[in-house]
Enzyme design. Structure first.
Site, mmCIF file in Angstrom:
data_model
loop_
_atom_site.group_PDB
_atom_site.id
_atom_site.type_symbol
_atom_site.label_atom_id
_atom_site.label_comp_id
_atom_site.label_asym_id
_atom_site.label_seq_id
_atom_site.Cartn_x
_atom_site.Cartn_y
_atom_site.Cartn_z
ATOM 1 N N THR A 33 7.385 -6.924 9.410
ATOM 2 C CA THR A 33 7.905 -7.954 8.511
ATOM 3 C C THR A 33 7.710 -9.316 9.154
ATOM 4 O O THR A 33 7.319 -9.407 10.316
ATOM 5 C CB THR A 33 9.420 -7.705 8.243
ATOM 6 O OG1 THR A 33 9.844 -8.505 7.153
ATOM 7 C CG2 THR A 33 10.255 -8.024 9.452
ATOM 8 N N THR A 34 8.003 -10.364 8.411
ATOM 9 C CA THR A 34 8.074 -11.710 8.993
ATOM 10 C C THR A 34 9.318 -12.396 8.452
ATOM 11 O O THR A 34 9.508 -12.485 7.244
ATOM 12 C CB THR A 34 6.836 -12.563 8.645
ATOM 13 O OG1 THR A 34 5.663 -11.893 9.115
ATOM 14 C CG2 THR A 34 6.927 -13.928 9.300
#
Length: 199
Positions: A12-13
């Site tokens: 994810t970011t």
């Protein structure tokens, strides 16, 4: 007793940054299985945990959901007993206790009487405050954008553009991040969510 954080994949970011009048938090919307398969393209990775605070999660979904529920309950109980919301320092310390031993690496961002705050947490129980932070598998690209664009004098509108740019840049390079950006604005008035779908 070991204080090492558990090791896990963070597909994810997530980013958070402080502005002059609040804090911004942004996250991509892709849920992947080991970065190899996109399981969902519309995941909410940022949740409100306090009247003026949000948490973004990188790591295992189940433990992350439990963490958010526990932190919400503690913040609500504190407010009902004392008739005032927890300070961000108290909330971050509570979050550090709840995250200990979990396979998650959240960011916590919020506003209290002393202004905006951003905290990085990990499964080892550490709580680190900063003016901006990034997490997840796209964090290296996100940090590159944040370090070029963060302005200590930016308001939430300008900070929003920086947060979205950091997540979008990570989505271009990190296969485990993508499918749009969830953006939250946190001010003394509360939390507002916005969603920007990938084009």
């Amino acid at each position: 007793m070991s204080h090492d954080a558990p090791r896990f994949e963070t597909g994810t970011t997530i980013v958070a940054l402080r502005a002059t009048d609040g804090v911004m938090m942004a996250a991509d919307q892709r849920m992947s299985l080991g970065g190899q398969f996109t399981a969902n393209k519309d995941v909410q990775k940022i949740e409100q945990v306090h009247p003026t605070a949000t948490m973004a999660i990188a790591g295992s979904v189940g433990p992350a959901q439990d963490l958010i529920q526990s932190l919400r309950a503690e913040a609500s109980l504190y407010e009902s007993r004392r008739d005032e919301p927890m300070s961000m320092t108290a909330l971050s310390n509570a979050a550090g206790e709840h995250v200990r031993g979990l396979p998650v690496a959240p960011l916590l961002a919020g506003v209290d009487e002393s202004g905006g705050h951003v905290f990085e947490l990990d499964g080892g129980g550490s709580v680190v405050g900063d003016s901006y932070a990034a997490g997840g598998s796209g964090m290296q690209v996100a940090y590159g954008v944040l370090e070029r664009r963060v302005d200590a004098d930016a308001d939430v509108e300008a900070a929003a553009d920086t947060a979205v740019a950091a997540v979008e840049a990570a989505c271009e390079r990190d296969t485990a991040s993508g499918d749009g950006v969830t953006l939250t604005t946190v001010t003394a008035d509360g939390v507002a969510f916005d969603e920007r779908r990938a084009s």
